[in-house]
Design a protein around this motif. Structure first.
Motif, PDB file in Angstrom:
ATOM      1  N   GLU A 170       2.120   9.040  -9.762  1.00 22.30           N
ATOM      2  CA  GLU A 170       2.400   9.579  -8.435  1.00 22.30           C
ATOM      3  C   GLU A 170       1.173  10.224  -7.796  1.00 22.30           C
ATOM      4  O   GLU A 170       1.107  10.359  -6.569  1.00 22.30           O
ATOM      5  CB  GLU A 170       3.556  10.586  -8.504  1.00 22.30           C
ATOM      6  N   SER A 171       0.192  10.627  -8.620  1.00 27.87           N
ATOM      7  CA  SER A 171      -1.053  11.155  -8.050  1.00 27.87           C
ATOM      8  C   SER A 171      -1.700  10.139  -7.121  1.00 27.87           C
ATOM      9  O   SER A 171      -2.181  10.466  -6.035  1.00 27.87           O
ATOM     10  CB  SER A 171      -2.032  11.513  -9.169  1.00 27.87           C
ATOM     11  N   LEU A 172      -1.708   8.872  -7.564  1.00 21.77           N
ATOM     12  CA  LEU A 172      -2.319   7.818  -6.761  1.00 21.77           C
ATOM     13  C   LEU A 172      -1.385   7.299  -5.679  1.00 21.77           C
ATOM     14  O   LEU A 172      -1.843   6.784  -4.659  1.00 21.77           O
ATOM     15  CB  LEU A 172      -2.759   6.668  -7.668  1.00 21.77           C
ATOM     16  N   ILE A 173      -0.074   7.435  -5.888  1.00 22.77           N
ATOM     17  CA  ILE A 173       0.861   6.993  -4.862  1.00 22.77           C
ATOM     18  C   ILE A 173       0.816   7.949  -3.672  1.00 22.77           C
ATOM     19  O   ILE A 173       0.627   7.534  -2.527  1.00 22.77           O
ATOM     20  CB  ILE A 173       2.296   6.922  -5.421  1.00 22.77           C
ATOM     21  N   SER A 260      15.402   0.078 -11.080  1.00 21.99           N
ATOM     22  CA  SER A 260      15.413  -0.320  -9.667  1.00 21.99           C
ATOM     23  C   SER A 260      14.147  -1.066  -9.272  1.00 21.99           C
ATOM     24  O   SER A 260      14.027  -1.514  -8.133  1.00 21.99           O
ATOM     25  CB  SER A 260      15.560   0.916  -8.779  1.00 21.99           C
ATOM     26  N   MET A 261      13.196  -1.202 -10.185  1.00 25.58           N
ATOM     27  CA  MET A 261      11.880  -1.808  -9.952  1.00 25.58           C
ATOM     28  C   MET A 261      10.985  -0.942  -9.067  1.00 25.58           C
ATOM     29  O   MET A 261       9.904  -1.369  -8.672  1.00 25.58           O
ATOM     30  CB  MET A 261      11.993  -3.213  -9.351  1.00 25.58           C
ATOM     31  N   VAL A 262      11.421   0.269  -8.761  1.00 28.76           N
ATOM     32  CA  VAL A 262      10.555   1.195  -8.025  1.00 28.76           C
ATOM     33  C   VAL A 262       9.334   1.542  -8.873  1.00 28.76           C
ATOM     34  O   VAL A 262       8.218   1.672  -8.354  1.00 28.76           O
ATOM     35  CB  VAL A 262      11.330   2.465  -7.616  1.00 28.76           C
ATOM     36  N   ASN A 263       9.523   1.674 -10.177  1.00 24.61           N
ATOM     37  CA  ASN A 263       8.400   1.997 -11.046  1.00 24.61           C
ATOM     38  C   ASN A 263       7.323   0.925 -10.955  1.00 24.61           C
ATOM     39  O   ASN A 263       6.121   1.222 -10.903  1.00 24.61           O
ATOM     40  CB  ASN A 263       8.871   2.153 -12.490  1.00 24.61           C
ATOM     41  N   LYS A 264       7.740  -0.349 -10.936  1.00 24.38           N
ATOM     42  CA  LYS A 264       6.764  -1.430 -10.823  1.00 24.38           C
ATOM     43  C   LYS A 264       6.104  -1.418  -9.457  1.00 24.38           C
ATOM     44  O   LYS A 264       4.906  -1.726  -9.322  1.00 24.38           O
ATOM     45  CB  LYS A 264       7.445  -2.771 -11.077  1.00 24.38           C
ATOM     46  N   ALA A 265       6.874  -1.067  -8.429  1.00 26.93           N
ATOM     47  CA  ALA A 265       6.294  -0.949  -7.095  1.00 26.93           C
ATOM     48  C   ALA A 265       5.202   0.118  -7.079  1.00 26.93           C
ATOM     49  O   ALA A 265       4.106  -0.096  -6.544  1.00 26.93           O
ATOM     50  CB  ALA A 265       7.389  -0.602  -6.084  1.00 26.93           C
ATOM     51  N   LEU A 266       5.490   1.267  -7.683  1.00 27.01           N
ATOM     52  CA  LEU A 266       4.488   2.331  -7.748  1.00 27.01           C
ATOM     53  C   LEU A 266       3.240   1.854  -8.493  1.00 27.01           C
ATOM     54  O   LEU A 266       2.107   2.185  -8.118  1.00 27.01           O
ATOM     55  CB  LEU A 266       5.072   3.560  -8.448  1.00 27.01           C
ATOM     56  N   GLU A 267       3.445   1.055  -9.539  1.00 24.82           N
ATOM     57  CA  GLU A 267       2.315   0.565 -10.331  1.00 24.82           C
ATOM     58  C   GLU A 267       1.457  -0.422  -9.551  1.00 24.82           C
ATOM     59  O   GLU A 267       0.242  -0.506  -9.765  1.00 24.82           O
ATOM     60  CB  GLU A 267       2.820  -0.062 -11.626  1.00 24.82           C
ATOM     61  N   VAL A 268       2.074  -1.180  -8.650  1.00 23.65           N
ATOM     62  CA  VAL A 268       1.306  -2.094  -7.802  1.00 23.65           C
ATOM     63  C   VAL A 268       0.345  -1.300  -6.920  1.00 23.65           C
ATOM     64  O   VAL A 268      -0.853  -1.617  -6.816  1.00 23.65           O
ATOM     65  CB  VAL A 268       2.252  -2.957  -6.944  1.00 23.65           C
ATOM     66  N   LEU A 269       0.858  -0.253  -6.269  1.00 23.73           N
ATOM     67  CA  LEU A 269      -0.003   0.564  -5.410  1.00 23.73           C
ATOM     68  C   LEU A 269      -1.029   1.322  -6.237  1.00 23.73           C
ATOM     69  O   LEU A 269      -2.183   1.498  -5.814  1.00 23.73           O
ATOM     70  CB  LEU A 269       0.852   1.532  -4.589  1.00 23.73           C
ATOM     71  N   MET A 356       8.383  -3.462  -0.337  1.00 20.81           N
ATOM     72  CA  MET A 356       8.429  -2.272   0.515  1.00 20.81           C
ATOM     73  C   MET A 356       7.187  -1.413   0.329  1.00 20.81           C
ATOM     74  O   MET A 356       6.598  -0.928   1.304  1.00 20.81           O
ATOM     75  CB  MET A 356       9.689  -1.457   0.202  1.00 20.81           C
ATOM     76  N   ILE A 357       6.769  -1.229  -0.919  1.00 21.60           N
ATOM     77  CA  ILE A 357       5.619  -0.342  -1.125  1.00 21.60           C
ATOM     78  C   ILE A 357       4.316  -1.017  -0.719  1.00 21.60           C
ATOM     79  O   ILE A 357       3.350  -0.348  -0.332  1.00 21.60           O
ATOM     80  CB  ILE A 357       5.556   0.172  -2.570  1.00 21.60           C
ATOM     81  N   LYS A 358       4.273  -2.346  -0.772  1.00 24.99           N
ATOM     82  CA  LYS A 358       3.079  -3.021  -0.264  1.00 24.99           C
ATOM     83  C   LYS A 358       2.920  -2.745   1.218  1.00 24.99           C
ATOM     84  O   LYS A 358       1.806  -2.496   1.708  1.00 24.99           O
ATOM     85  CB  LYS A 358       3.164  -4.520  -0.533  1.00 24.99           C
ATOM     86  N   GLN A 359       4.037  -2.779   1.955  1.00 20.02           N
ATOM     87  CA  GLN A 359       3.976  -2.475   3.385  1.00 20.02           C
ATOM     88  C   GLN A 359       3.599  -1.018   3.617  1.00 20.02           C
ATOM     89  O   GLN A 359       2.801  -0.708   4.510  1.00 20.02           O
ATOM     90  CB  GLN A 359       5.321  -2.795   4.040  1.00 20.02           C
ATOM     91  N   ALA A 360       4.166  -0.111   2.815  1.00 21.43           N
ATOM     92  CA  ALA A 360       3.817   1.307   2.939  1.00 21.43           C
ATOM     93  C   ALA A 360       2.348   1.525   2.604  1.00 21.43           C
ATOM     94  O   ALA A 360       1.658   2.321   3.260  1.00 21.43           O
ATOM     95  CB  ALA A 360       4.699   2.149   2.023  1.00 21.43           C
ATOM     96  N   GLY A 361       1.854   0.806   1.587  1.00 26.67           N
ATOM     97  CA  GLY A 361       0.454   0.932   1.209  1.00 26.67           C
ATOM     98  C   GLY A 361      -0.478   0.427   2.291  1.00 26.67           C
ATOM     99  O   GLY A 361      -1.561   0.994   2.511  1.00 26.67           O
ATOM    100  N   ARG A 363       0.193   0.498   5.485  1.00 28.49           N
ATOM    101  CA  ARG A 363       0.207   1.516   6.531  1.00 28.49           C
ATOM    102  C   ARG A 363      -0.673   2.701   6.139  1.00 28.49           C
ATOM    103  O   ARG A 363      -1.293   3.336   6.996  1.00 28.49           O
ATOM    104  CB  ARG A 363       1.641   2.003   6.779  1.00 28.49           C
ATOM    105  N   GLY A 364      -0.694   3.002   4.833  1.00 34.80           N
ATOM    106  CA  GLY A 364      -1.563   4.057   4.326  1.00 34.80           C
ATOM    107  C   GLY A 364      -1.118   5.440   4.752  1.00 34.80           C
ATOM    108  O   GLY A 364       0.059   5.675   5.058  1.00 34.80           O
ATOM    109  N   GLY A 365      -2.054   6.362   4.799  1.00 33.56           N
ATOM    110  CA  GLY A 365      -1.753   7.732   5.187  1.00 33.56           C
ATOM    111  C   GLY A 365      -0.678   8.336   4.315  1.00 33.56           C
ATOM    112  O   GLY A 365      -0.749   8.273   3.082  1.00 33.56           O
ATOM    113  N   THR A 366       0.334   8.901   4.945  1.00 31.71           N
ATOM    114  CA  THR A 366       1.400   9.583   4.206  1.00 31.71           C
ATOM    115  C   THR A 366       2.626   8.700   3.966  1.00 31.71           C
ATOM    116  O   THR A 366       3.620   9.170   3.430  1.00 31.71           O
ATOM    117  CB  THR A 366       1.840  10.853   4.960  1.00 31.71           C
ATOM    118  N   PHE A 367       2.560   7.413   4.323  1.00 34.05           N
ATOM    119  CA  PHE A 367       3.704   6.538   4.084  1.00 34.05           C
ATOM    120  C   PHE A 367       4.026   6.412   2.590  1.00 34.05           C
ATOM    121  O   PHE A 367       5.197   6.498   2.203  1.00 34.05           O
ATOM    122  CB  PHE A 367       3.479   5.170   4.718  1.00 34.05           C
ATOM    123  N   PRO A 368       3.025   6.188   1.709  1.00 36.79           N
ATOM    124  CA  PRO A 368       3.351   6.134   0.289  1.00 36.79           C
ATOM    125  C   PRO A 368       3.942   7.435  -0.240  1.00 36.79           C
ATOM    126  O   PRO A 368       4.829   7.415  -1.106  1.00 36.79           O
ATOM    127  CB  PRO A 368       1.999   5.817  -0.378  1.00 36.79           C
TER     128      PRO A 368
END
Length: 436
Positions: A170-173, A260-269, A356-361, A363-368
């Motif tokens: 989450e530090s990097l997210i 939920s695969m959210v963990n894998k999403a976080l790992e992608v970012l 979803m997290i690829k799109q948030a990534g 967008r950058g900033g505070t979206f992640p």
């Protein structure tokens, strides 16, 4: 290795690299954040193993890794006290209040009496306790905290010139650009070492080529307990079912995120921030056997995979001793036995978190940060029986959509720790409004 040469026998002094021998001889100080959790307890196993290794192969009775500071939450004070006495850490931190600190002090006193040692560490407590421990001055800070509360200690450790072995994704997210800036400003050659098994695997595989030779990063996913289910079938799964992970033994939040695969999403970012590879060149494949931990595809068509039985001991050891490999820290795969490995595409309709997290990534900033904070609130609501399993990712999607027009939204160019914390505060509040 010289081609054609006979390698030394495994498990002998001669089998150790000169660099690792020097490392074992010189010793290194360690701070462990989240010491009572899964990562922290296994890190202490690695440290004990290295002490035995040094004694057996080098004759040294000095521990190669010496713990100088520990930090943990208020829920495991008896274990934290025992860890403190066993390691002799000079500083012990808890996120609890003054009453918790008093309890911890007494528990340490009792544990020291049982062990027959004289030991009185410095005790710190409160919301900033982990950050204070992170700046204590160790050679390496292992951040095994769960959640975005790990961001500030990560930044503090990097800013104070320490190496960080990072298991807190989450530090990097939440603060990827902030962490990258701290890494760039660090005087160390390698200030940040990944500890997540997937990112440790990528770091190892990346040694096979240069940055310009990277085509794609491929993260493997076990698929969790709900692999093969449709979105409709996921509506009514229970918290107990979500916690029944087929491979890994993890905490409540991480295990639920894996389901939920959210963990894998976080790992992608996380991989994007760690290795500087565009999000569109990071893929996920479902590998049920959890033997291949991730892969790197190079421009010549080669794919380099890191494989080992599922254990966190290996990536933790590499995180503490990078780039040295510690003999015997984990059991290898038994290649004399028949086995089958399968790789399948991820069902993005049933599990939309990665896209979803690829799109948030992007967008950058505070979206992640908004993604992560709203998900943490949704996970808590799911386990409290307030919402369905699929409501978690739907809540995150709605928060992200509303974040576009939120006063808490901040772009990359203006990102600060305060901006991240403000966005998280907004996202948690909005998520809870939606969830209620």
């Amino acid at each position: 290795m010289k081609f054609g040469a006979t390698p030394p026998e495994f498990g002998t002094r001669e089998s150790l690299t000169p660099e690792l021998l020097d490392f074992l001889g010189e010793g290194r100080t360690v701070t462990i954040l989240g010491s009572t959790g899964s990562i922290g307890t296994q890190a202490l196993e690695v440290i004990d193993h290295m002490a035995s290794l040094a004694s057996t192969l080098t004759g040294s009775h000095d521990a190669p890794l010496r713990v100088v500071a520990l930090a943990a939450g208020r829920s495991s004070l008896p274990l934290l006290a025992r860890q403190a006495v066993t390691t002799g850490a000079a500083l012990v931190a808890t996120s609890g209040n003054a009453e918790d600190a008093a309890t911890l002090t007494q528990l340490i006193k009792d544990a020291a009496a049982v062990a027959g040692v004289s030991y009185t560490p410095r005790i710190v407590y409160g919301p900033q306790a982990a950050t204070e421990a992170a700046t204590f001055g160790a050679d390496v800070v292992l951040n095994g905290i769960t959640g975005s509360i790990g961001l500030e200690p990560t930044l503090a450790a990097l800013h104070s010139g320490q190496q960080v072995a990072l298991a807190n994704k989450e530090s990097l997210i939440a603060g990827g650009p902030l962490v990258r800036a701290a890494v760039d400003a660090s005087p160390l050659e390698q200030p940040l070492i990944p500890v997540d098994s997937e990112h440790s695997a990528l770091a190892q595989a990346l040694a096979s080529g240069t940055d310009r030779e990277i085509d794609r990063l491929i993260l493997t996913a076990s698929g969790g307990p709900f692999h093969g289910k449709t979105r409709e079938q996921l509506h009514d799964v229970t918290p107990a079912q979500a916690l029944a992970h087929p491979t890994w033994d993890m905490g409540l939040v991480v295990t639920t995120n894996s389901a939920s695969m959210v963990n894998k999403a976080l790992e992608v970012l996380e991989a994007h921030h760690l290795f500087g590879v565009d999000l569109d060149r990071i893929d996920v494949t479902v590998h049920r056997q959890s033997v291949v931990h991730s892969m790197v595809q190079f421009v010549d068509g080669s794919t380099i995979a890191q494989a080992s039985p599922p254990t966190m001991l290996l990536p933790i050891a590499l995180g503490l001793t990078w780039p040295h490999r510690v003999p015997g820290v984990a059991n290898p795969y038994d290649w004399s036995q028949s086995s089958k490995w399968t790789f399948e595409p991820l069902d993005n309709q049933a599990f939309p978190a990665v896209e979803m997290i690829k799109q948030a990534g992007k967008r950058g900033g505070t979206f992640p940060a908004a993604f992560n904070a709203s998900n943490e609130e949704a996970v808590a609501a799911f386990h409290a029986g307030k919402i369905r399993f699929t409501d978690m990712i739907d809540t995150v999607q709605r928060v992200l959509e509303e974040h576009e027009n939120s006063t808490a939204k901040t772009e990359d160019a203006h990102l600060t720790l305060d901006a991240v914390l403000e966005a998280e505060k907004w996202a948690r509040a909005r998520a809870n409004e939606i969830l209620s």
